[in-house]
Scaffold this motif. Structure first.
Motif, PDB file in Angstrom:
ATOM      1  N   ALA A  87       0.868  -1.185   0.000  1.00 35.87           N
ATOM      2  CA  ALA A  87       0.000   0.000   0.000  1.00 35.87           C
ATOM      3  C   ALA A  87       0.902   1.232   0.000  1.00 35.87           C
ATOM      4  CB  ALA A  87      -0.904  -0.030   1.221  1.00 35.87           C
ATOM      5  N   THR A  88       0.353   2.344   0.371  1.00 32.09           N
ATOM      6  CA  THR A  88       1.181   3.553   0.437  1.00 32.09           C
ATOM      7  C   THR A  88       2.048   3.490   1.678  1.00 32.09           C
ATOM      8  OG1 THR A  88      -0.499   4.846  -0.692  1.00 32.09           O
ATOM      9  CG2 THR A  88       1.188   6.053   0.523  1.00 32.09           C
ATOM     10  N   PRO A  89       3.341   3.560   1.466  1.00 35.89           N
ATOM     11  CA  PRO A  89       4.239   3.399   2.620  1.00 35.89           C
ATOM     12  C   PRO A  89       4.592   4.738   3.257  1.00 35.89           C
ATOM     13  CG  PRO A  89       5.515   3.464   0.622  1.00 35.89           C
ATOM     14  CD  PRO A  89       4.071   3.653   0.202  1.00 35.89           C
ATOM     15  N   TYR A  90       5.135   4.643   4.433  1.00 36.08           N
ATOM     16  CA  TYR A  90       5.922   5.745   4.969  1.00 36.08           C
ATOM     17  C   TYR A  90       7.346   5.511   4.468  1.00 36.08           C
ATOM     18  CZ  TYR A  90       2.304   6.677   8.556  1.00 36.08           C
ATOM     19  OH  TYR A  90       1.145   6.971   9.228  1.00 36.08           O
ATOM     20  N   LEU A  91       8.017   6.546   4.001  1.00 37.78           N
ATOM     21  CA  LEU A  91       9.378   6.416   3.494  1.00 37.78           C
ATOM     22  C   LEU A  91      10.285   7.412   4.199  1.00 37.78           C
ATOM     23  CD1 LEU A  91       8.414   6.093  -0.248  1.00 37.78           C
ATOM     24  CD2 LEU A  91       9.550   4.312   1.095  1.00 37.78           C
ATOM     25  N   LEU A 131      17.213  11.394  11.342  1.00 40.43           N
ATOM     26  CA  LEU A 131      16.276  11.531  10.233  1.00 40.43           C
ATOM     27  C   LEU A 131      16.653  12.714   9.356  1.00 40.43           C
ATOM     28  CD1 LEU A 131      13.526  10.523   9.026  1.00 40.43           C
ATOM     29  CD2 LEU A 131      12.484  12.400  10.317  1.00 40.43           C
ATOM     30  N   LEU A 132      16.747  12.476   8.035  1.00 38.38           N
ATOM     31  CA  LEU A 132      16.974  13.545   7.066  1.00 38.38           C
ATOM     32  C   LEU A 132      15.647  14.097   6.543  1.00 38.38           C
ATOM     33  CD1 LEU A 132      19.825  12.305   4.677  1.00 38.38           C
ATOM     34  CD2 LEU A 132      19.904  14.266   6.230  1.00 38.38           C
ATOM     35  N   LEU A 133      14.759  13.186   6.189  1.00 37.55           N
ATOM     36  CA  LEU A 133      13.457  13.576   5.651  1.00 37.55           C
ATOM     37  C   LEU A 133      12.542  12.371   5.618  1.00 37.55           C
ATOM     38  CD1 LEU A 133      13.733  12.271   2.632  1.00 37.55           C
ATOM     39  CD2 LEU A 133      14.863  14.408   2.112  1.00 37.55           C
ATOM     40  N   LYS A 134      11.258  12.649   5.398  1.00 35.45           N
ATOM     41  CA  LYS A 134      10.289  11.558   5.371  1.00 35.45           C
ATOM     42  C   LYS A 134       9.141  11.909   4.437  1.00 35.45           C
ATOM     43  CE  LYS A 134       7.949  13.454   9.417  1.00 35.45           C
ATOM     44  NZ  LYS A 134       7.723  13.304  10.874  1.00 35.45           N
ATOM     45  N   TYR A 135       8.516  10.885   3.890  1.00 35.10           N
ATOM     46  CA  TYR A 135       7.316  11.045   3.076  1.00 35.10           C
ATOM     47  C   TYR A 135       6.201  10.222   3.702  1.00 35.10           C
ATOM     48  CZ  TYR A 135       3.891  10.436  -0.554  1.00 35.10           C
ATOM     49  OH  TYR A 135       2.717  10.397  -1.241  1.00 35.10           O
ATOM     50  N   PHE A 136       5.087  10.907   3.960  1.00 35.84           N
ATOM     51  CA  PHE A 136       3.919  10.189   4.455  1.00 35.84           C
ATOM     52  C   PHE A 136       2.792  10.253   3.420  1.00 35.84           C
ATOM     53  CE2 PHE A 136       6.161   9.223   7.930  1.00 35.84           C
ATOM     54  CZ  PHE A 136       5.829   9.682   9.192  1.00 35.84           C
ATOM     55  N   SER A 137       2.554  11.435   2.880  1.00 35.50           N
ATOM     56  CA  SER A 137       1.493  11.618   1.891  1.00 35.50           C
ATOM     57  C   SER A 137       1.661  13.011   1.301  1.00 35.50           C
ATOM     58  CB  SER A 137       0.113  11.470   2.522  1.00 35.50           C
ATOM     59  OG  SER A 137      -0.111  12.494   3.462  1.00 35.50           O
ATOM     60  N   GLY A 138       0.840  13.317   0.289  1.00 37.36           N
ATOM     61  CA  GLY A 138       0.842  14.660  -0.257  1.00 37.36           C
ATOM     62  C   GLY A 138       1.924  14.880  -1.297  1.00 37.36           C
TER      63      GLY A 138
END
Lengths: 113, 115
Positions: B29-33, B46-53
């Motif tokens: 499914a859509t992951p957290y990255l 942590l450098l950065l993260k993608y959750f949505s959007g």
């Protein structure tokens, strides 16, 4: 203020000994983890706890026993240490179980002689 | 099951040059990255993260990453590398399911910066 702290930072011990590593987080997080990083820097999860309850046990030998006295602490006890246990052990925490950002401690460098 | 592949074990770039570190993931499914950085003798940060959007996310230290669902990739970029960027970089995927309790990390990419 250190968010996730581990003690000791370095641990040198003989084969067969029993040792413990302590971890504390002051972030108010529900979930805590132990990771092992080997000499090739591969990072593998060992355990995770959520609100003091064991959630993940990634086929780690039963010589490794985590203990969570409260949700701010997750300690790792290792019995009968072996040469192959030499590694860096990282504690981490996250807000909850939903795979969100993890905050890592500085690591404990374990050397078994 | 989720998995992460970082195809490049070791990358060397000259100071001031651009950088791209590759990351491919597998998740239903859509992951957290996430991208984390580990400086020598330190823990992961942590450098950065993608959750949505927005699929292009900005992080600290001038890094950015782009989520490409069609390619199952989340590559890390920086337009101009500084010597202090030399470190180990880990891509990770986290499950958005509740009770998942696990992020899976790639094997890491070692970045060396030449003067």
């Amino acid at each position: 203020d250190t968010a996730v702290s581990q003690t000791p930072k370095y641990l040198v011990t003989q084969m067969g000994n029993d040792k413990s590593i302590k971890c504390e987080q002051n972030l108010g997080h529900d979930t805590m983890y132990w990771y092992k990083q080997d000499s090739k820097k591969f990072l593998k999860i060992m355990f995770s706890y959520n609100n003091k309850e064991l959630i993940i046990n990634e086929t780690v030998p039963n010589r490794f026993s985590p203990k969570s006295p409260d949700k701010a602490h997750l300690n790792l006890h290792i019995n009968s240490l072996e040469l192959g246990d030499s590694a860096v052990y990282f504690c981490a925490s996250s807000q909850d179980l939903r795979g969100e950002t993890q905050y890592f401690g500085p690591g404990t460098r374990l050397l078994v002689l | 099951a989720q998995s992460v592949t970082q195809p490049d074990i070791h990358i060397t770039v000259s100071e001031g040059a651009s950088l791209e570190l590759r990351c491919n993931y597998s998740y239903g499914a859509t992951p957290y990255l996430f991208w984390y950085v580990q400086s020598p003798g330190q823990g992961l940060q942590l450098l950065l993260k993608y959750f949505s959007g927005d699929t292009l996310v900005q992080g600290i230290k001038g890094f950015e990453a782009e989520f490409k669902r069609s390619q199952s990739s989340f590559n890390l970029r920086k337009p101009s590398v500084h010597w202090s960027d030399a470190a180990e970089y880990f891509c990770a995927v986290g499950a958005q399911d509740t009770n998942a309790g696990k992020s899976t990390f790639g094997d890491g990419t070692t970045l060396t910066v030449k003067p």
